[in-house]
Design a protein around this motif. Structure first.
Motif, PDB file in Angstrom:
ATOM      1  N   THR A 131      13.194   7.261   0.225  1.00  0.00           N
ATOM      2  CA  THR A 131      14.016   6.764   1.323  1.00  0.00           C
ATOM      3  C   THR A 131      13.146   6.354   2.494  1.00  0.00           C
ATOM      4  O   THR A 131      13.335   5.299   3.091  1.00  0.00           O
ATOM      5  N   SER A 132      12.141   7.203   2.813  1.00  0.00           N
ATOM      6  CA  SER A 132      11.328   6.849   3.970  1.00  0.00           C
ATOM      7  C   SER A 132      10.498   5.611   3.666  1.00  0.00           C
ATOM      8  O   SER A 132      10.282   4.780   4.548  1.00  0.00           O
ATOM      9  N   SER A 133      10.089   5.432   2.414  1.00  0.00           N
ATOM     10  CA  SER A 133       9.313   4.229   2.129  1.00  0.00           C
ATOM     11  C   SER A 133      10.205   2.997   2.182  1.00  0.00           C
ATOM     12  O   SER A 133       9.794   1.945   2.657  1.00  0.00           O
ATOM     13  N   VAL A 134      11.462   3.135   1.749  1.00  0.00           N
ATOM     14  CA  VAL A 134      12.390   2.002   1.873  1.00  0.00           C
ATOM     15  C   VAL A 134      12.654   1.689   3.342  1.00  0.00           C
ATOM     16  O   VAL A 134      12.719   0.531   3.752  1.00  0.00           O
ATOM     17  N   THR A 135      12.767   2.758   4.147  1.00  0.00           N
ATOM     18  CA  THR A 135      12.997   2.547   5.577  1.00  0.00           C
ATOM     19  C   THR A 135      11.837   1.775   6.198  1.00  0.00           C
ATOM     20  O   THR A 135      12.039   0.825   6.951  1.00  0.00           O
ATOM     21  N   ILE A 136      10.616   2.190   5.835  1.00  0.00           N
ATOM     22  CA  ILE A 136       9.446   1.488   6.374  1.00  0.00           C
ATOM     23  C   ILE A 136       9.474   0.029   5.937  1.00  0.00           C
ATOM     24  O   ILE A 136       9.300  -0.886   6.744  1.00  0.00           O
ATOM     25  N   GLN A 137       9.739  -0.195   4.641  1.00  0.00           N
ATOM     26  CA  GLN A 137       9.808  -1.562   4.137  1.00  0.00           C
ATOM     27  C   GLN A 137      10.830  -2.375   4.902  1.00  0.00           C
ATOM     28  O   GLN A 137      10.582  -3.519   5.273  1.00  0.00           O
ATOM     29  N   GLY A 165      12.803  16.117  -2.711  1.00  0.00           N
ATOM     30  CA  GLY A 165      11.574  15.687  -2.031  1.00  0.00           C
ATOM     31  C   GLY A 165      11.228  14.257  -2.370  1.00  0.00           C
ATOM     32  O   GLY A 165      10.955  13.438  -1.489  1.00  0.00           O
ATOM     33  N   LEU A 166      11.257  13.966  -3.670  1.00  0.00           N
ATOM     34  CA  LEU A 166      10.916  12.611  -4.108  1.00  0.00           C
ATOM     35  C   LEU A 166      11.877  11.600  -3.496  1.00  0.00           C
ATOM     36  O   LEU A 166      11.472  10.541  -3.035  1.00  0.00           O
ATOM     37  N   ARG A 167      13.149  11.981  -3.491  1.00  0.00           N
ATOM     38  CA  ARG A 167      14.142  11.034  -2.996  1.00  0.00           C
ATOM     39  C   ARG A 167      13.928  10.762  -1.509  1.00  0.00           C
ATOM     40  O   ARG A 167      14.006   9.627  -1.064  1.00  0.00           O
ATOM     41  N   SER A 168      13.626  11.801  -0.756  1.00  0.00           N
ATOM     42  CA  SER A 168      13.461  11.540   0.680  1.00  0.00           C
ATOM     43  C   SER A 168      12.182  10.744   0.931  1.00  0.00           C
ATOM     44  O   SER A 168      12.112   9.938   1.852  1.00  0.00           O
ATOM     45  N   PHE A 193       0.825  -1.197   0.000  1.00  0.00           N
ATOM     46  CA  PHE A 193       0.000   0.000   0.000  1.00  0.00           C
ATOM     47  C   PHE A 193       0.866   1.257   0.000  1.00  0.00           C
ATOM     48  O   PHE A 193       0.666   2.164  -0.819  1.00  0.00           O
ATOM     49  N   LEU A 194       1.849   1.274   0.900  1.00  0.00           N
ATOM     50  CA  LEU A 194       2.699   2.463   0.989  1.00  0.00           C
ATOM     51  C   LEU A 194       3.476   2.706  -0.290  1.00  0.00           C
ATOM     52  O   LEU A 194       3.530   3.822  -0.796  1.00  0.00           O
ATOM     53  N   SER A 195       4.070   1.615  -0.825  1.00  0.00           N
ATOM     54  CA  SER A 195       4.909   1.858  -1.996  1.00  0.00           C
ATOM     55  C   SER A 195       4.047   2.201  -3.197  1.00  0.00           C
ATOM     56  O   SER A 195       4.419   3.022  -4.021  1.00  0.00           O
ATOM     57  N   ALA A 196       2.850   1.592  -3.284  1.00  0.00           N
ATOM     58  CA  ALA A 196       1.961   1.924  -4.398  1.00  0.00           C
ATOM     59  C   ALA A 196       1.477   3.365  -4.271  1.00  0.00           C
ATOM     60  O   ALA A 196       1.376   4.094  -5.250  1.00  0.00           O
ATOM     61  N   LEU A 197       1.216   3.770  -3.028  1.00  0.00           N
ATOM     62  CA  LEU A 197       0.741   5.125  -2.782  1.00  0.00           C
ATOM     63  C   LEU A 197       1.829   6.141  -3.120  1.00  0.00           C
ATOM     64  O   LEU A 197       1.605   7.114  -3.838  1.00  0.00           O
ATOM     65  N   ILE A 198       3.014   5.879  -2.594  1.00  0.00           N
ATOM     66  CA  ILE A 198       4.100   6.835  -2.807  1.00  0.00           C
ATOM     67  C   ILE A 198       4.502   6.878  -4.281  1.00  0.00           C
ATOM     68  O   ILE A 198       4.706   7.949  -4.848  1.00  0.00           O
TER      69      ILE A 198
END
Ligand SMILES: Nc1ncnc2c1ncn2[C@@H]1O[C@H](COP(=O)(O)OP(=O)(O)OP(=O)(O)O)[C@@H](O)[C@H]1O
Ligand SMILES: [Mg+2]
Lengths: 250, 405
Positions: free
Chosen positions: B279-285, B273-276, B40-45
């Motif tokens: 990064t936060s989505s990778v961190t969550i993953q 912005g996109l990169r951060s 969900f998060l990665s699809a959303l982001i």
């Protein structure tokens, strides 16, 4: 002995730990093919240890085992496991049935492990054995729904299913009441007589031991006495065992 | 040696899991929630990023060839008189305008990574109508690439989007502010007092983008109206938008007299912005994967102890150490696999609920990447998590189990 399925030469076993415990010393015995051999002796004398060595479950510290004419030099546990699958069956005091499987599936487990034979044929064979042993009716039952005697019979069927050369039984009736114990023993004796399967049994019970063709008595990890019951006769062996306790002359 | 029959390993693994039903269900649900959240998060982001990038450069050039606005590095003072004489014309020519634009257009079009390229002439003008005077950016375009870079043809809401002399294509915002409709005429003025009467040929709506302040006219008309000798720039769109910077750098090395600029250089902040975000989505993953691994490792670790009796007798009956460990890896795979599939369903449901519930302006990016990444990660985590219990199962000695009941 003319035809021995198992032979040991100077078998010794020591458990190494904080203190090393020597358990078996220079045990050289022969197990007659197709016969019923009993191992007796006081508690702690090393009967179970010897049985597990003979069954290739526990590697000896020294000495040699010859199984069906083949000297077992193999030390690789996986190779030994594969060898056990096709050649030996075990029955222990506890049944060790898997509660995750039905009675029939438990009987089939050694076939699954070994692979090879087609599923239908294995199933037929397993069912035939279960019928013979009197647990055919429980084939689809969960093993924890069976009585102790029934569980032990399923375990016997499991030990038989791969048509092993030798069955090793370590006090197989130790957990059963007298009546079902008798029934299980009678069954094992019958199976031994009607098929060519060799039976090696550890027992505390003199009555049981006296039904065997050969008796080895262990004391302190050494063979103290041997009875060829067939030759000496049951009475003589019984008298001997009753009247004199065995001591090893150092 | 006989070939191992490993079908029974699957059977035992499955039965082991089914026997501890509650425990298994909890772990499967845990994995499912983890996978769902990840998906969900990665699809959303990703959806958000796609829409942000599309807003930024969907209807804009990805890279531009611009006049150098300076002498080529080291040119002044280094060149001797002869060289100065030779390159003099060129240096002046490309300083504020691009003269040899046809070369750049051809070069760009020849590159397979480039989708389209066209010259453009820009000017700042005013439109006066009623009492109002508004400033507009006038783009002189050539069809079809020039129109398509700004997606004018696709986004036309009224009229025919064709470039013709004395005809203007108008952004929606200008049309609204000046109440101009297709067919209306208006006067465009430049800062030197020049006047040009234009007829509205079409109105386009580029959404929220700044493009709605645009006024598009044929390039040659802009050149003469604003007295531009060459062109203002050569603009291009590329197939892979993220490659634009590399492509620009490549061409930049070839051309000494112009500078190349990519959309990335013009939108550093957006990119940061996109990169951060990524990064936060990778961190969550990462943390989801860690918690999935820990859950599976702990439940299988307990199972390896609980099932000692079974493993002991199985080994006595001929199960090899390898098989025993595979039984646990398979359990890990089953937990991870079933959990992932369930999680994907859950994630799709969450996504659907989110889009339907919030009326988000952007969709979820449901791609092979956003679908498969959480599954592959969860399966990998499951296998890795099962290695410790698997090793324990392999090391278990049947004789220990049987001697101790
Ligand atoms: N893992 C071990 N480490 C150290 N000593 C051991 C180990 N296993 C068995 N022994 C010792 O070996 C000896 C023989 O044990 P074993 O179980 O073979 O006896 P047994 O004749 O079967 O006895 P019982 O009739 O009580 O079953 C005992 O003294 C026991 O304490
Ligand atoms: Mg014992």
């Amino acid at each position: 002995m003319a035809d021995a399925v198992l032979r040991t030469r100077a078998l010794s076993k020591t458990y190494f730990g904080k203190v090393d415990t020597p358990v078996l010393h220079d045990v050289s015995i022969e197990i007659a093919r197709g016969g019923f051999t009993a191992l007796i002796g006081p508690s702690g004398s090393g009967k179970s240890t010897l049985l597990n060595c003979l069954g290739l479950l526990d590697p000896p510290t020294a000495g040699e085992i010859e199984f069906d004419g083949r000297t077992i030099r193999e030390r690789n546990v996986n190779e030994l496991a594969a060898f056990r699958n096709g050649n030996v069956g075990f029955i222990f005091q506890f049944h060790y049935l898997l509660p995750e499987f039905s009675a029939l599936e438990n009987v089939l487990l050694p076939c699954w492990i070994g692979g090879g034979r087609p599923a239908a044929e294995r199933r037929r064979e397993a069912l035939r054995i279960m019928e013979r042993i009197g647990v055919g009716a429980f084939r689809d039952k969960a093993v924890y729904e069976l009585s102790g005697g029934q569980q032990q019979r399923v375990a016997i069927a499991r030990a038989l299913v791969n048509r092993p050369k030798v069955i090793f039984a370590d006090e197989p009736t130790g957990n059963l009441d007298r009546e079902s114990g008798q029934a299980v023993l009678g069954l094992m004796a019958e199976l031994n007589r009607e098929s060519n399967i060799t039976l090696v049994m550890v027992t505390h019970d003199r009555e049981v031991a006296l039904q065997a063709d050969h008796i080895y008595e262990l004391v302190d990890g050494r063979i103290c006495r041997y009875f060829d019951v067939g030759r000496s006769g049951r009475e003589a062996a019984a008298r001997e065992i009753e009247e004199r306790s065995c001591t090893i002359k150092q | 040696m006989k070939k191992p029959a490993n079908r029974y390993e699957w059977m035992i693994a499955l039965r082991f899991l089914l026997r501890g039903r509650g425990q298994t269900l909890l772990i499967v649900l845990g994995v499912a929630v983890g996978v769902a959240v990840q998906f969900f998060l990665s699809a959303l982001i990703s959806g958000l990023q796609v829409s942000l990038i599309d807003n930024t450069i969907g209807s804009a050039p990805h890279l531009l060839v611009l006049p150098a606005d300076r002498l080529p590095a080291g040119a002044a003072g280094v060149l001797d008189d002869a060289a100065r004489r030779d390159s003099g014309r060129v240096l002046i020519d490309e300083l504020t305008e691009i003269q040899s634009w046809q070369t750049y257009v051809d070069d760009l079009r020849r590159d397979r990574r480039v989708l389209r390229a066209a010259p453009v002439a820009n000017g700042q003008g005013f439109i006066e109508r009623g009492g109002a005077v508004i400033a507009v950016t006038v783009k002189g375009l050539v069809a079809p690439d020039g129109l398509d870079i700004y997606r004018i043809r696709a986004k036309t809401v009224a009229g025919a989007p064709e470039l013709a002399s004395d005809t203007a294509l108008l952004g929606q915002r200008i049309a609204e502010r000046l109440t101009l409709a297709v067919g209306d005429k208006f006067v465009l003025r430049n800062d030197r007092g020049g006047r040009l009467v234009l007829r509205v040929g079409a109105v386009f709506d580029l959404g929220a983008a700044a493009g709605n302040d645009l006024l598009a006219v044929p390039m040659d008309q802009v050149r003469s109206f604003f007295a531009i000798g060459g062109v203002s720039a050569v603009e291009a769109q590329v197939r892979d938008v993220f490659a634009a910077e590399d492509i620009a750098r490549g061409f930049g090395r070839q051309y000494a007299r112009v500078k190349l600029e990519s959309w990335q250089e013009r939108n550093r902040q957006l990119l940061t912005g996109l990169r951060s975000q990524s990064t936060s989505s990778v961190t969550i993953q990462f943390f989801v994967i860690v918690s999935i691994s820990l859950a599976i490792a702990s439940v299988l670790g307990i199972a390896a102890v609980q099932k000692q009796r079974q493993l002991g007798i199985l080994k006595a009956m001929g199960t090899t150490d390898r098989s025993a460990s595979r039984i646990f890896v398979i359990q890990g795979l089953l937990l991870g696999g079933v959990g992932s599939l369930l999680g994907l369903g859950l994630g799709l449901l969450m996504g659907w609920g989110f889009v339907a519930g919030t009326g988000a302006a952007f969709g979820l990016e449901v791609s092979a990447r956003t679908l498969l990444t959480p599954i592959v990660l969860a399966l990998a985590a499951a296998v890795i998590a099962s290695t410790i219990p698997a090793r324990k199962a392999a090391a278990l000695s049947p004789i220990e189990v049987i001697r101790n009941g």
